[in-house]
Design a protein around this motif. Structure first.
Motif, short mmCIF file in Angstrom:
data_model
loop_
_atom_site.label_atom_id
_atom_site.label_comp_id
_atom_site.label_asym_id
_atom_site.label_seq_id
_atom_site.Cartn_x
_atom_site.Cartn_y
_atom_site.Cartn_z
N ALA A 1 0.85 -1.19 0.00
CA ALA A 1 0.00 0.00 0.00
C ALA A 1 0.88 1.24 0.00
O ALA A 1 2.04 1.18 0.41
N GLU A 2 0.31 2.36 -0.46
CA GLU A 2 1.06 3.62 -0.44
C GLU A 2 0.81 4.33 0.88
O GLU A 2 -0.35 4.51 1.29
N GLN A 3 1.88 4.73 1.53
CA GLN A 3 1.76 5.36 2.85
C GLN A 3 1.64 6.87 2.67
O GLN A 3 2.29 7.47 1.82
N ARG A 4 0.79 7.47 3.49
CA ARG A 4 0.66 8.94 3.42
C ARG A 4 1.93 9.59 3.95
O ARG A 4 2.53 9.08 4.90
N PRO A 5 2.31 10.73 3.38
CA PRO A 5 3.58 11.35 3.80
C PRO A 5 3.57 11.76 5.27
O PRO A 5 4.61 11.82 5.90
N ASN B 1 2.72 7.81 -4.19
CA ASN B 1 2.93 7.95 -5.64
C ASN B 1 4.11 7.17 -6.20
O ASN B 1 4.72 7.59 -7.16
N THR B 2 4.45 6.04 -5.58
CA THR B 2 5.56 5.28 -6.16
C THR B 2 5.11 3.96 -6.76
O THR B 2 5.90 3.30 -7.42
N LEU B 3 3.85 3.54 -6.53
CA LEU B 3 3.41 2.28 -7.14
C LEU B 3 3.10 2.52 -8.61
O LEU B 3 2.62 3.59 -8.98
N PRO B 4 3.37 1.53 -9.46
CA PRO B 4 3.03 1.71 -10.88
C PRO B 4 1.52 1.81 -11.06
O PRO B 4 0.77 1.06 -10.44
N LYS B 5 1.08 2.76 -11.89
CA LYS B 5 -0.36 3.00 -12.05
C LYS B 5 -0.84 2.57 -13.44
O LYS B 5 -0.09 2.62 -14.40
N THR B 6 -2.11 2.19 -13.51
CA THR B 6 -2.73 1.98 -14.82
C THR B 6 -3.16 3.34 -15.34
O THR B 6 -3.22 4.31 -14.58
#
Length: 1628
Positions: free
Chosen positions: A915-919, A954-959
């Motif tokens: 999961a993407e962690q909030r800053p 914003n580091t996971l690859p997105k569709t």
């Protein structure tokens, strides 16, 4: 809550109300955990004092109880747009629906998760939080971290906190520096103490107890490693120890949650520090005994859990190992001791021959009980008189008759209409494009595109008009459009897979708009980038101004719909491959007809489309069916939705739209923003089609949306979920309802049942229930079955979940260009229970899992591609996402950015969540959220998570439309390029299929029977011998001289000028030489000095402290001349005295040296201020500097009365950190020298080159003794000179044409790493190694095959023979057992099975077999040496090719340990031991190494078959885990292969946990990537679960002078928290 000391019911009402309000604020995320604790402590403070019980702040691992039910629906993080106050107020007013992401939310589910977590809370377990170096924090800005103890609370509140947490020892900081600034400065410097103090303590604090009942701190015990005990699974033994020196306040004992740290005792000196030399390049090699254990008390005795270090005075001190590290390990052990959930299936045993058995199914699993399903038929597809013969015909009709009627309205970024395309315009532009494509692309006479060619359509989501024209233009030109996403950069997720699609479809041309073309990434020359994996494309711009108007007579050809492909829709599979589903013209038309009938479309209606118009529902409804029915489509792009989530609702209101196409996400976004609109009306809608209504979690979105918008005219029967897939197209859709008709039923299913693929209505356990809504009935004209998802397509029973398959004219036809894959998907013929096909009509697999409910309603519970098969049970990725997101507080991660997938590790799938962690999430919050997610998924789904990773925002690859690209994320995870900022691995919890631990069988069979059994089986006893020493009569005069002193005197008389030694410097220049007479004279000078200056008596020990050189040799013979016993010691490293001097001091103390011989330079160092910092320099024995001695001769040269007298003491530090001194007699010295002379054929005419450290073992013998005995010339190359000139050793070999050379592994490694790429340069300099006949590596370990091979390969180019490199083997009890000589066969290599090695067996396998380990013979056995392989437990001899301890008998065995304890039993056991059976007379010495003897086909010099000795590893070092014996080097080899950034690694055990330390040579952001890869590789290859992974800087793993890792020293440094690790992960 955790208010042990306060009875909440006894508090005044207003305080209780305030507490309730606080709880509510926390549950809604309006207050941070820290603020909550502060306020709460303040409220309770006055009452605590009355009750006199210390109170505990809520441990952060505990769970908030669900807030009152009214608020349970509003736990979400606030939308950032509105102000905090307004949002709070509105949240209070809109309790019913919501401000939450209801896409994955159901109130029932949230409550279920809360309940599950509450249950866990009762068990009260804290997971140890990982330790991170400050610089590794990827995100959190420094302000958000909590400074240690500078809380700004009021006085009384801080005192409560102080009372309630165990006091941690702060780093000694000047009291007036304890300001926040000082904290920041400290954290930036990143000292090892402060670096993680805050991250450790904040997690769950321990409850103090009154001093009177303090129990002793449980101390895990070091396990004796020599006779390993089998211990049950992860149950450490405890050895209670009172620690009286503790301060009373720190004696608070930790409860199970504790993260306490006990203050180290005040008077203890830290152990010699290894890490001081942690330059990126490995620092000077240091010999470090990890504790001052002298080999008198070594093997059999257990080492307690106290670390022993020398304080410089030889006193052995004990440092309690109760640092933060061992406390965390203790916590880890506590969590692992929880009763494990019984595994779903039995353990399989790891059979010695076969690897794993498949787990047996559990008899209690629910089985389907219904009858076989009957195919479900949709209503017949009606025939309407005016339906067009082809879709293009419909467009032609409307273009001609209804030219003014609007076809499409596009919106700009603000949500306002940008343009409207009429049917007339759409028709005329499409015709123009068709004409241009067919006639105007090439030169005059050639036609580039022919009907049937494939063309890519590349249009952005914000430009539907251009896409419509392009799509219909292609249909009219009869070319096949392939719509794809706009490529934004080379690094787009899955971009090369799109290239695979274009390639498999044979696309050579791409249509796009002018604006889009300008935006495509270009090369510097302005050409469009060639994307990875893409075919060469020609780009065509389709804007009107570039199109040619056709001549009057040209009309597009519109044939009746046939089975040729009309268009190709792309689809990404679970593995990430992108394939094209071809849809025929007739299927496209039939699908439009079926949708028209099912949705009851009427001519001229208005439709709002929020979906992607390039594919799926957006294309089928919004582009194709719309045109067939002359519908006006309003297209709302994704970008508008992000800016104005309500835009689609406003469009429905403004245009009085009848139909809307949306996803749950759009419903959710509209709810979030609906407060801003009072007057929108949705009364005009007759159908709200929910495209992802098949997602089981869509129910709550639909409900919540209805809840909010019912007051705006939305009717309940309007909501129509549907189920679709690219292959089967629309599978089912709920028909628009009649007002007032009852709404369809819901199914509440048991998740346990679902995981076994059966439908069970959930009645008892509300926590693990799944509510699903139907997706309506089958499409008109279709036939549907449900078949088993794996194996042959067998029909399911009525209460079984299976894959939906469809037979219909309206579905995909094939995967274009991939006939093999097509058959399995598009031509499926279902079979009945007996495997007989039920008919001949082919079905298409939809990829959806579901069942048929009452009234033929279709229910979908998930997709095949989201299915995770773990231990034979199915789990749906979406369900796991929903559970994770129901865990409060979700302020840690972003809701929509979470990926769930499975990886195959050790014969099963393992679940991974990323999961993407909030800053703004703190370290503690993240870890707390992660540990709760584990518990929730465990409770609700009964499946263990293998890994949970958080990555920076914003580091996971997105569709392209903002979702997470799962297959790329999985690939990044497996490649180690995900760069997480937090990670939690739980292999202990979820790997339940490990083989059962091996129980050591009681030895019922005696060694005699074993031996007889071997003989009966035709196995010879495993023994081998070198040739005989005694019978060789030659004319060499030396053999008359029993003593080396006599040999030197004889050589000085008979051949005085013969040069014995040549010493070279870094430039290869001779610095000094020693002829026989020079050496003799220098020895005399030193002997005279010893008797005069040192007043030494014979037999006293003298320490030699010299750099490698001739001075050392002269001093050695000087001691022998004076009758003293020399003790050779490596000098301290001037740059690193703190680490190296204590070892020198220890040897001096242990050997009771009467005097030190050294150089002036070193004498200054010994007496320097720097030395005084680490040892007591006042108590050195007499120091004599031998640089400028007067020319004196001793009165007489000492001759020992018998050859059994001690010649010298050989001290060395073993890899386990033992300091061991052995006594070498004069007889042993001459026997060893003679043995080497015979083996290597050394004569006075020969030259050898030596490049190794001359301080102990065979290295010392070759450097100092062999030349004097044999008379050959030794060229001495000090290894440290190679640091300034790498090629020194090799160029010397070439220059002097050396035939025999001896080196160490560290020298070989330096050359391999440093010169490997420079062989051409060496050749140019004239280096030629063809002269080298033997290059022997001197070592006391298993041969490092990979290193010797790569050395041979690399330097083959400069003439090195592949047969030259070999190894030697020696041990403490016998300095040289094997040494590859000049004659005899080459060393041979065998491959053994690693699995059988763990069981103490040797099974030879072929090269390349799985789990095979190559072993090289350790050189030929020396003359006079006999070796036998013995079972270390029974002490009986073993058969050929059996693994056992190597015992040795030879005239040059050492005489015993030199110890100040004089442990006779150990002495006898290691040096004079007898076999229990067979040959009970011979005395053997035990080497402490495991190995085996194998008779080979080769012949030795005497013509007999050659017996090869293979060394497997030191018995002291082996790790006893799960009843099996592991060699650290094997695990380390696997770990080093796991990732390119691992420079070196070392493993050790601590309380039955395997600890892996890896040096990271990449950037620090790679550190956390290594954790899963290391865990995976050790599990796969060694069937072990790693307990702790420690990532450190290069050069931290201590290595001794022989190039061996000092694992015990590393272990002690780790436990004493001295490694300053980058990251420490504690695997659950």
């Amino acid at each position: 809550m955790a208010d042990r000391g306060v009875d909440l019911s006894a508090l005044p009402k207003e305080v209780r109300d305030q507490l309730a309000e606080l709880d509510l604020e926390l549950s809604e995320g309006d207050i941070t955990q820290k603020g909550y604790e502060k306020k709460r402590a303040k409220l309770l403070a006055p009452y605590i004092i009355h009750i006199h019980t210390p109170v505990e702040p809520p441990p952060q691992n505990d769970v908030q109880p669900p807030a009152p039910s009214s608020s349970s629906s509003s736990h979400a993080p606030p939308p950032s747009s509105s102000s905090r106050y307004r949002e709070r107020r509105s949240r209070r007013t809109h309790r019913g629906g919501g401000t939450r992401d209801d896409r994955y939310r159901s109130d029932i589910h949230t409550e279920a998760v809360q309940a599950a977590l509450a249950k866990h809370k009762e068990e009260k377990m804290a997971l140890p939080m990982p330790t991170k170096r400050r610089s590794t924090y990827v995100q959190s800005p420094i302000e958000t971290r909590t400074p240690p103890d500078s809380s700004s609370g009021s006085e009384d509140e801080t005192s409560v906190r102080r009372q309630s947490s165990v006091v941690a020892p702060q780093p000694p900081v000047n009291p007036n520096l304890q300001s926040p600034d000082s904290w920041i400065n400290r954290s930036v410097q990143g000292s090892s103490t402060s670096s993680s103090a805050s991250s450790t303590l904040s997690h769950g604090e321990a409850k103090p107890q009154p001093q009177s009942q303090a129990q002793p701190q449980p101390q895990p015990q070091y396990k004796p490693q020599y006779q390993p005990l089998y211990q049950p699974h992860y149950q450490p033994q405890y050895q209670p120890q009172q620690q009286p020196q503790e301060q009373p306040r720190t004696a608070a004992v930790t409860d199970m949650l504790a993260n306490s740290r006990i203050a180290p005792s005040q008077n203890s000196a830290p152990p010699p520090d290894v890490t001081a030399v942690a330059h990126p390049a490995r620092g000077p090699r240091v010999d470090l005994p990890s504790n001052a254990v002298v080999r008198g008390m070594s093997r059999g005795q257990s080492r307690s859990s106290m670390m022993e270090t020398a304080d410089g005075r030889g006193n052995i001190q004990r440092v309690p190992v109760s640092s933060r590290v061992s406390t965390k390990i203790q916590q880890l052990l506590n969590t692992l001791k929880r009763p494990k959930r019984p595994p779903l299936s039995e353990f399989f045993t790891d059979d010695s021959e076969e690897i794993v058995e498949v787990p047996q199914p559990d008899p209690n699993t629910p089985k389907p009980e219904g009858r076989q399903i009957i195919p479900v038929k949709g209503e017949p597809l009606g025939v309407v008189s005016n339906w067009p013969p082809a879709l293009q015909a419909a467009l032609a009709r409307w273009g001609a008759t209804q030219g003014k009627s609007p076809a499409l309205t596009a919106l700009d970024i603000t949500g306002r209409p940008l343009y409207t395309l009429t049917y007339g315009k759409l028709w005329s532009r499409s015709v123009k494009l068709a004409y241009t494509l067919l006639n105007k692309l090439g030169t005059k006479n050639e036609q580039i595109l022919k009907p049937g060619d494939r063309v890519a359509l590349v249009y952005p989501n914000s430009d539907p008009g251009m896409f419509w024209v392009a799509f219909y233009g292609c249909l009219l030109a009869e070319v096949i459009p392939v719509p794809i996403e706009v490529p934004l950069s080379r690094k787009d997720a899955g971009i090369s897979q799109v290239g695979f699609l274009l390639g498999s479809c044979g696309v050579g041309l791409a249509l796009t708009s002018e604006i889009c073309l300008k935006g495509l990434p270009k090369t510097p020359t302005g050409e469009i980038l060639q994307f990875k994996g893409w075919p060469r494309l020609k780009w065509v711009v389709t804007d009107s101004k570039y199109l040619t108007k056709p001549s009057k007579d040209w009309q597009p050809h519109i044939p009746t719909a046939n089975t040729d492909p009309a268009y190709i829709e792309y689809k990404a599979s679970k593995e990430g491959t992108v394939v094209g589903v071809a849809v025929s013209k007739v299927a496209m038309l039939t699908h439009c007809q079926a949708l028209t009938q099912a949705c009851n479309y009427c001519e001229g209606e208005t439709l709002v489309n929020v979906l992607d118009f390039k594919k799926d529902m957006g294309l089928w409804h919004g582009v194709l069916t719309a045109v067939m029915n002359r519908i006006h489509t309003i297209s709302v792009p994704y970008a508008v939705m992000k800016a104005c989530p309500l835009s689609w609702v406003q469009r429905v209101h403004i245009h009085k739209a009848r139909i809307a196409l949306a996803k749950c996400r759009d419903l959710h976004w509209a709810m979030m923003a609906h407060r801003d609109q009072r007057d929108t009306s949705l009364a005009s809608l007759r159908m709200l089609i929910v495209a992802d209504g098949a997602n089981p979690w869509s129910v709550s979105s639909c409900d919540a949306f209805l809840n909010v918008f019912q007051s705006h005219g939305l009717k309940p029967e309007v909501i129509c979920p549907c189920a679709t897939s690219p292959e089967a197209m629309t599978v089912a859709i709920r028909r628009p309802g009649v007002p007032g008709a009852p709404l369809p039923a819901r199914a509440i299913l048991s998740m346990g049942g679902l995981s076994h693929g059966v439908i069970r209505v959930n009645t008892e356990d509300k926590n693990s229930a799944l509510t699903v809504q139907d997706v309506g009935h089958v499409m008109p004209g279709a036939l549907m079955c449900i078949v088993k998802p794996d194996g042959p397509p067998q029909l399911c029973k009525t209460d079984e979940i299976g894959e939906i398959i469809i037979n219909s004219r309206a579905g995909g036809n094939m995967y274009y260009g991939l006939p093999g894959v097509t058959k399995n998907t598009f031509e499926v013929i279902p079979v009945n229970a007996n495997g007989v096909p039920i008919g001949e009509i082919p079905f298409v697999r939809s990829g959806l899992l579901g069942f048929v409910g009452p009234g033929s309603l279709i229910f979908v519970v998930g997709k095949i591609e989201g299915l995770l098969m773990v231990s034979g049970r199915r789990h749906n990725a979406d369900d796991l996402v929903a559970t994770a997101l129901a865990v409060e507080p979700v302020k840690t991660v972003y809701r929509g950015r979470i990926a769930v997938f499975s990886v195959t590790v050790f014969y099963d799938e393992r679940v991974v969540i990323v999961a993407e962690q909030r800053p703004d999430a703190s370290e503690e919050d993240s870890f707390q959220w992660m540990s709760r997610v584990l518990q929730a998924i465990d409770s609700i789904h009964q499946v263990g998570l293998y890994c949970l990773a958080l990555v920076p925002a914003n580091t996971l690859p997105k569709t392209p439309l903002g979702g997470i690209h799962i297959s790329d994320t999985k690939q990044f995870f497996l490649d180690g390029s995900l760069h997480p900022c937090n990670i939690l691995m739980c292999p202990h919890t979820c790997v339940t299929n490990l083989p059962k631990p091996r129980q050591k069988q009681p030895v019922g069979v005696g060694p005699a029977s074993v031996m007889v059994g071997n003989l009966v089986a035709g196995k010879r006893i495993a023994q081998a011998a070198g040739r005989d020493l005694g019978m060789i009569e030659d004319q060499d005069l030396v053999r008359k001289h029993q003593y080396l002193t006599e040999a030197l005197q004889w050589r000085a008389q008979t051949d005085p000028d013969h040069v014995l030694y040549v010493l070279l410097n870094a430039k290869g220049v001779t610095v000094s030489t020693a002829s026989c007479v020079q050496l003799h004279k220098r020895a005399e000078k030193i002997a005279a000095a010893l008797t005069e200056k040192g007043s030494i008596n014979t037999g006293e020990n003298v320490v030699l402290l010299y750099p490698p050189g001739i001075d050392l040799i002269a001093a050695f013979y000087g001691c022998l001349y004076a009758g003293c016993v020399p003790v050779n010691v490596r000098p301290p490293h001037p740059q690193n005295l703190a680490a190296t001097l204590p070892t020198v001091r220890m040897i001096i103390d242990v050997s009771k040296a009467a005097c030190i011989l050294t150089t002036q330079n070193l004498m200054r160092i010994l007496r320097s201020k720097e030395a005084a910092a680490s040892v007591n320099i006042k108590t050195w024995p007499t120091i004599i500097d031998t640089d400028d001695l007067p020319r004196r001769r001793p009165p007489q040269i000492y001759k020992p009365p018998t050859a059994e007298m001690i010649a010298y003491l050989d001290f060395s530090v073993s890899t386990t950190g033992m300091l061991t001194g052995v006594k070498i007699s004069h007889a042993a010295v001459s026997a060893l020298c003679r043995s080497i002379k015979l083996q290597c054929e050394l004569y006075s005419s020969r030259q050898i080159a030596i490049c190794l450290d001359p301080y102990c073992g065979l290295g010392f013998v070759l450097w100092c003794l062999a030349s004097v005995y044999s008379g050959h010339q030794s060229i001495l190359i000090p290894p440290f000179e190679l640091e300034s000139c790498l090629s020194l050793w090799l160029s010397t070999l070439s220059q002097y044409r050396i035939r025999d050379t001896f080196c160490s592994y560290s020298v070989m490694e330096l050359c391999t790493k440093g010169l490997g790429t420079q062989t051409e340069l060496l050749k140019a300099r004239g280096v030629n190694l063809s002269c080298v006949r033997s290059c022997v590596v001197i070592a006391e370990e298993r041969p490092r095959l990979a290193l010797t091979h790569s050395f041979s390969k690399l330097f083959k180019d400069v003439g090195l023979s592949s047969r030259a490199v070999s190894t030697a083997f020696g041990s403490r009890v016998n300095l040289a057992v094997c040494l590859q000589g000049t004659t005899g066969p080459d060393p041979c290599t065998v491959y053994v099975d690693m699995k059988s090695l763990r069981h103490d067996r040797v099974r030879l396998v072929e090269r390349g077999a799985p789990q095979s380990l190559p072993l090289m013979e350790s050189g030929k056995i020396l003359p006079g040496v006999r070796v036998i392989i013995v079972n270390p437990e029974t002490r009986g001899p073993l058969g050929d090719s059996h693994l056992g301890e190597i015992w040795v008998n030879s005239p040059h065995n050492a005489s015993g340990y030199y110890t100040i304890y004089g442990e006779e039993s150990l002495q006898a056991d290691h040096f004079n031991t007898k076999l229990s059976f067979g040959d009970p007379q011979t005395l053997w010495a035990r080497t402490g190494y495991l190995g085996f003897v194998k008779r080979t086909e080769l012949l030795d010099a005497s013509g007999d078959r050659h017996d090869a000795l293979f060394v497997v590893g030191s018995l002291d070092e082996t790790l006893e885990l799960r009843g099996l014996r592991y060699h650290p080097i094997d695990i380390e080899t696997s770990v080093s292969r796991a990732h390119r950034s691992i420079a070196e690694s070392a493993v050790f055990t601590w309380t039955n946990l395997l600890v892996v330390v890896s040096e990271l040579c990449g950037s620090e952001q790679d550190a956390l990537d290594l954790v899963p890869l290391i865990t995976n590789v050790v599990l796969e290859e060694h069937h072990l679960i790693v307990g702790v992974v420690v990532i450190v800087d290069p050069g931290v793993i201590p290595i001794n002078s022989r190039g061996e890792k000092q694992r015990m020293h590393l272990r002690d440094s780790f436990l004493a928290d001295q490694l300053d690790p980058i990251y420490v992960a504690y695997n659950m």
